[in-house]
Scaffold this motif. Structure first.
Motif, PDB file in Angstrom:
ATOM      1  N   UNK A   1       0.817  -1.222   0.000  1.00 47.22           N
ATOM      2  CA  UNK A   1       0.000   0.000   0.000  1.00 47.22           C
ATOM      3  C   UNK A   1       0.856   1.280   0.000  1.00 47.22           C
ATOM      4  N   UNK A   2       2.173   1.091  -0.084  1.00 50.03           N
ATOM      5  CA  UNK A   2       3.122   2.201  -0.162  1.00 50.03           C
ATOM      6  C   UNK A   2       3.011   3.161   1.027  1.00 50.03           C
TER       7      UNK A   2
ATOM      8  N   UNK B   1      -4.157  -2.449  -5.516  1.00 47.30           N
ATOM      9  CA  UNK B   1      -4.439  -1.690  -4.290  1.00 47.30           C
ATOM     10  C   UNK B   1      -4.767  -0.243  -4.635  1.00 47.30           C
ATOM     11  N   UNK B   2      -3.851   0.359  -5.405  1.00 52.48           N
ATOM     12  CA  UNK B   2      -3.943   1.795  -5.677  1.00 52.48           C
ATOM     13  C   UNK B   2      -5.098   2.151  -6.616  1.00 52.48           C
TER      14      UNK B   2
ATOM     15  N   UNK C   1       7.606  13.499   6.004  1.00 51.77           N
ATOM     16  CA  UNK C   1       8.046  14.719   5.321  1.00 51.77           C
ATOM     17  C   UNK C   1       7.806  14.510   3.827  1.00 51.77           C
ATOM     18  N   UNK C   2       6.909  15.297   3.243  1.00 56.25           N
ATOM     19  CA  UNK C   2       6.535  15.125   1.819  1.00 56.25           C
ATOM     20  C   UNK C   2       7.723  15.341   0.883  1.00 56.25           C
ATOM     21  N   UNK C   3       8.718  16.135   1.326  1.00 59.36           N
ATOM     22  CA  UNK C   3       9.853  16.434   0.452  1.00 59.36           C
ATOM     23  C   UNK C   3      10.901  15.315   0.492  1.00 59.36           C
ATOM     24  N   UNK C   4      10.728  14.364   1.392  1.00 59.74           N
ATOM     25  CA  UNK C   4      11.698  13.279   1.564  1.00 59.74           C
ATOM     26  C   UNK C   4      11.279  12.057   0.727  1.00 59.74           C
ATOM     27  N   UNK C   5      10.711  12.307  -0.457  1.00 62.35           N
ATOM     28  CA  UNK C   5      10.125  11.255  -1.307  1.00 62.35           C
ATOM     29  C   UNK C   5      10.996  10.011  -1.427  1.00 62.35           C
ATOM     30  N   UNK C   6      10.357   8.865  -1.414  1.00 66.64           N
ATOM     31  CA  UNK C   6      11.071   7.595  -1.470  1.00 66.64           C
ATOM     32  C   UNK C   6      11.297   7.096  -0.051  1.00 66.64           C
TER      33      UNK C   6
END
Ligand SMILES: [Zn+2]
Length: 374
Positions: A109-110, A208-209, A240-245
């Motif tokens: 579900x990421x 899922x998505x 933190x949205x900017x810390x993608x991955x």
């Protein structure tokens, strides 16, 4: 005569106050892009919602309510029985965000983090967290605490790993995926080609998505509304949205809460969303949600010692939300802030990828007994 005249004057004044109040509510909290005025009117006759600005011009009303009826909708809460326990007589729904009951499901579900972080002693600590486990552990603990205060509590997910359908995602795939895809095709939501692809080529993540997620969020709304709670608590942990991955830690950490509102211009093309806009405008669920959420934010700040977010602390706050009168409480048109027909608290606390939080949240193997959850 004089009395009648002054009574009429008082009544007119009262209606004018209501017109001003609801106009301000719609403009400040429900209309993110200042483009929805063609869909509603607020005047002496009450509040009306229209399917389009063309319908507004010809007064073809879709939903309406008079000022007298608004008073009846928003009458004071039902009396609660006298009790020494604070919450006796209250029905509370708790929604533990996401569905993962283990780390592998969190990946699907990421909502999963995995990275190494240097501890205070300089040694590398390996972090692995699935948000669904944390939210469920928190929900279960909260249920016990609320029940001890006399409340009746309903959980949208009945066990760790459960979905709102009462089974795991894996079991839902076996029992219901084919029918769900078939129905989407039948109601023309997806083409035949898309249906074939979903049935033959899609990965579990795709399933899922692209299929499960929306259907399941709708189900959460349905079962909460069928329970008729006095209020609903929706539990999430943030990142933190900017810390993608999310492959490394971040130094950011904030608390925030969402309530309904902040509709975008295109949202009201949908009849269902126009109804939700109307309901949020005329009921006092919104006002109660803001005040409940504000109390929760203050408690988060004091108990967790984490800063409350301002609108400039995240891109989605600036671009997708509207600020309320209360610090850290933002209007956001999420599926659950829209579907749920009760006052609600949608908490997004602790950045799981924060350099300090990740170590604390990762402490126990099953992630349910660490000090940040307790
Ligand atoms: Zn979440």
């Amino acid at each position: 005569m004089l009395n009648i005249t002054s009574a009429c004057y008082a009544q007119n004044n009262d209606v004018q106050n209501k017109i001003n109040y609801y106009k301000e509510k719609a403009e400040k909290y429900l209309d993110k892009q200042k483009g929805l005025e063609g869909y509603y009117s607020i005047d002496k006759s009450g509040i009306k919602v229209f399917a389009s600005s063309k319908d507004k011009l010809s007064n073809k009303v879709e939903y309406c309510v008079s000022w007298d009826s608004i008073q009846q909708i928003n009458n004071p809460s039902k009396p609660k029985p006298e009790s020494i326990k604070k919450l006796t007589g209250y029905r509370i729904a708790i929604d533990a965000g996401h569905t993962a009951g283990d780390l592998a499901s969190g990946k699907i579900e990421q909502k999963h983090l995995k990275f190494n972080v240097a501890g205070a002693d300089g040694k590398l600590d390996s972090i692995e967290i699935a948000e669904g486990i944390l939210t469920f552990a928190t929900a279960k603990l909260l249920k016990e605490k609320l029940e001890a205060e006399g409340a009746e509590v309903f959980m949208t997910r009945s066990f760790n790993g459960s979905t709102a359908f009462g089974i795991t995602f894996e079991n839902w795939l076996k029992s219901s995926y084919f029918n769900a895809v078939d129905s989407l095709n039948k109601i023309s939501e997806i083409t035949l080609d898309r249906k074939q692809w979903l049935l033959t080529k899609a990965t579990k993540r795709d399933k899922f998505k692209l299929v499960f997620k929306d259907i399941e969020l709708k189900k959460r709304g349905e079962i909460i509304n069928n329970y008729h709670p006095d209020f609903t608590i929706i539990i999430h942990y943030n990142v933190d949205e900017m810390n993608t991955g999310w492959a490394k830690s971040s130094n950011k950490d904030f608390d925030m809460a969402f309530v309904g509102g902040a509709f975008m211009k295109h949202d009201l093309l949908s009849k269902e969303k126009r109804y939700d806009f109307f309901r949020l405008l005329v009921s006092d669920d919104f006002e109660k949600s803001v005040s409940l959420s504000s109390e929760m934010i203050k408690s988060f700040e004091n108990t967790l010692v984490v800063k409350t977010a301002s609108i400039n602390d995240a891109k989605y706050l600036r671009e997708g939300c509207l600020p309320t009168t209360e610090k850290g409480v933002f209007c956001r048109n999420l599926q659950l802030t829209r579907f749920v027909h009760s006052p609600l608290v949608y908490g997004e606390t602790l950045y799981q990828d924060n350099e300090r939080e990740c170590v604390l949240l990762n402490q126990e193997r099953d992630k349910t007994k660490n000090i940040r959850v307790l």
